[in-house]
Enzyme design. Structure first.
Site, PDB file in Angstrom:
ATOM      1  N   ASP A   1     -27.768 -87.232 124.848  1.00  0.00           N
ATOM      2  CA  ASP A   1     -27.613 -86.112 123.924  1.00  0.00           C
ATOM      3  C   ASP A   1     -26.978 -86.504 122.601  1.00  0.00           C
ATOM      4  O   ASP A   1     -26.222 -87.464 122.498  1.00  0.00           O
ATOM      5  CB  ASP A   1     -26.822 -84.971 124.568  1.00  0.00           C
ATOM      6  CG  ASP A   1     -25.511 -85.415 125.205  1.00  0.00           C
ATOM      7  OD1 ASP A   1     -25.400 -86.590 125.580  1.00  0.00           O
ATOM      8  OD2 ASP A   1     -24.599 -84.571 125.323  1.00  0.00           O
TER       9      ASP A   1
ATOM     10  N   GLU B   1     -23.796 -85.060 128.054  1.00  0.00           N
ATOM     11  CA  GLU B   1     -22.467 -85.668 128.152  1.00  0.00           C
ATOM     12  C   GLU B   1     -21.488 -84.970 127.227  1.00  0.00           C
ATOM     13  O   GLU B   1     -20.305 -84.857 127.530  1.00  0.00           O
ATOM     14  CB  GLU B   1     -22.543 -87.161 127.795  1.00  0.00           C
ATOM     15  CG  GLU B   1     -21.249 -87.941 128.064  1.00  0.00           C
ATOM     16  CD  GLU B   1     -20.191 -87.787 126.992  1.00  0.00           C
ATOM     17  OE1 GLU B   1     -18.996 -87.740 127.343  1.00  0.00           O
ATOM     18  OE2 GLU B   1     -20.544 -87.725 125.801  1.00  0.00           O
ATOM     19  N   GLU B   2     -22.000 -84.489 126.084  1.00  0.00           N
ATOM     20  CA  GLU B   2     -21.127 -83.905 125.064  1.00  0.00           C
ATOM     21  C   GLU B   2     -20.800 -82.440 125.308  1.00  0.00           C
ATOM     22  O   GLU B   2     -20.048 -81.848 124.525  1.00  0.00           O
ATOM     23  CB  GLU B   2     -21.798 -84.030 123.685  1.00  0.00           C
ATOM     24  CG  GLU B   2     -22.058 -85.454 123.224  1.00  0.00           C
ATOM     25  CD  GLU B   2     -20.806 -86.157 122.733  1.00  0.00           C
ATOM     26  OE1 GLU B   2     -19.730 -85.525 122.777  1.00  0.00           O
ATOM     27  OE2 GLU B   2     -20.908 -87.316 122.314  1.00  0.00           O
TER      28      GLU B   2
ATOM     29  N   HIS C   1     -18.474 -89.402 116.103  1.00  0.00           N
ATOM     30  CA  HIS C   1     -18.529 -87.987 115.728  1.00  0.00           C
ATOM     31  C   HIS C   1     -18.297 -87.803 114.223  1.00  0.00           C
ATOM     32  O   HIS C   1     -17.920 -86.721 113.777  1.00  0.00           O
ATOM     33  CB  HIS C   1     -17.529 -87.139 116.532  1.00  0.00           C
ATOM     34  CG  HIS C   1     -17.844 -87.082 117.999  1.00  0.00           C
ATOM     35  ND1 HIS C   1     -17.649 -85.948 118.771  1.00  0.00           N
ATOM     36  CD2 HIS C   1     -18.343 -88.002 118.850  1.00  0.00           C
ATOM     37  CE1 HIS C   1     -17.996 -86.189 120.014  1.00  0.00           C
ATOM     38  NE2 HIS C   1     -18.436 -87.442 120.084  1.00  0.00           N
TER      39      HIS C   1
END
Length: 386
Positions: free
Chosen positions: A79, A138-139, A361
């Site tokens: 993702d 996962e996020e 990020h």
């Protein structure tokens, strides 16, 4: 750059092209259907059977080893993040507005595909059965790893390994922390209901802002006075909404925060204490405190026996001095759900360089692709020798 024994320039370049494809076509957590379809297409080309028992858009494949006495799982996440990518000079910049691979999952997916390609072309060398996990979400919460564990993805698996390309670790290093390596990450939302009124007559109100300041201070006493000083923990308030006027005391205050802990015991203690303090402290002021806990990820525990195996493989494959024992970090990763159930290790592959200088990020984050051959080699060596 680390020299590789099994990964030639052709496989490295093929994998980098796959990574660029994923980078240009990112998908958010739970929406990775095009990514999953592409992964399935490649695995089918390699002749590796796909296990259809698991929920989409996860992709699970099973590579049967020549002996099959042991089954090892290798995991990659797929993702992307809700970020607008910056860096127009990239020939592979995201084509999806507001979505980018800002954490390296495009590299993880491509790397596991590259390892799968090598395995399919050298199948006689692979003695172990290998479960290939291309994981969604996962996020996000709920965790994609937790979902797959609940669906039985680790049934019959003896050990699981995953890698993460890290921009904060120098290119040419590989490492991990043994034992507790990454923190849990849970969130909470609090609403304090008081009694609003005129700012000039506070005695006629139950001021939820004033109460909120006490609650926020009291939460820090959990870390300093309830938590074992040897067990790391963090409680952070990231948001508060209260009122709209300079002279009106509002009826309600909303607070949002996060709890991070390095052990299961610390995470549970901070959850219980924040909930109890919310109710009791607010009540002591004549207000009502409503607490909502939002479960995220559990602490990530790298099993010593798996770490010993991984360290030996790294040193034998890449030479002395490449492996670095890392300190635990308060970041979180849902790989933790796999190693909660089975022995395993989560391994960091360094890529810090001029190209990869921004943190994860960040809208300018990028992978230094010079690290990708190392990642492929590591996955292959784990498949061969773990």
């Amino acid at each position: 750059m680390i020299q590789t024994k099994l990964v030639d320039s052709e496989l490295a370049e093929w994998t980098i092209q796959q990574r660029r494809h994923f980078h240009m076509h990112p998908e958010l957590s739970g929406q990775e259907y095009k990514t999953a379809a592409y992964v399935k297409e490649k695995l089918t080309e390699f002749g590796i059977p796909i296990d259809s028992r698991f929920s989409a858009p996860n992709v699970i494949a099973f590579f049967k080893g020549t002996e099959g006495k042991k089954t090892i799982a290798l995991r990659a996440d797929m993702d992307a993040l809700p970020l607008q990518e910056e860096g127009d000079k990239k020939p592979y910049i995201s084509t999806v507005p507001g979505v980018m691979h800002g954490c390296g999952h495009d590299g993880h997916t491509a790397t596991l595909l590259g390892a799968a390609k090598w395995m399919s072309e050298n199948s006689k060398l692979i003695k172990n059965n290998i479960v290939l996990i291309f994981q969604s979400s996962e996020e996000a919460s709920p965790s994609g790893a937790q979902q797959l564990v609940n669906e039985g993805v680790l049934d019959g698996v003896e050990a699981i390994y995953g890698i993460h390309y890290i921009s904060g670790m120098p290119l040419g290093e590989i490492g991990f922390a043994t034992g507790y390596a990454m923190a849990s990450c849970d969130d909470f939302e609090i609403t304090i209901e008081g009694k609003g009124g005129h700012g000039g007559y506070p005695h006629q109100t139950v001021d939820p802002i004033y109460i909120a300041t006490h609650l926020i201070q009291a939460f820090q006493s959990i870390v300093s006075r309830n938590l074992n000083p040897l067990h790391a923990g963090v409680i952070s308030i990231g948001g508060m909404q209260a009122g709209h006027s300079y002279n009106v005391i509002p009826e309600k205050v909303s607070i949002q925060g996060t709890i991070r802990a390095m052990t299961f015991e610390a995470a549970e203690l901070m959850h219980e204490k924040t909930a109890h303090l919310t109710e009791s402290l607010c009540a002591s002021f004549g207000a009502k405190g409503h607490y909502r806990f939002i479960q995220g990820t559990v602490p990530l525990y790298n099993h010593p026996e798996a770490c010993k195996i991984a360290k030996g493989i790294i040193e034998k494959s890449f030479g002395e001095g490449v492996f670095v024992e890392k300190e635990p970090v308060m970041g979180a990763e849902d790989f933790s759900y796999y190693v909660k159930e089975k022995t395993g290790a989560f391994i960091n592959v360094g890529m810090q360089s001029e190209k990869s200088q921004y943190p994860h990020h960040h809208p300018k984050f990028d992978i230094d692709e010079a690290a990708i051959p190392t990642g492929i080699e590591l996955m292959i060596q784990l498949a061969l020798h773990a």
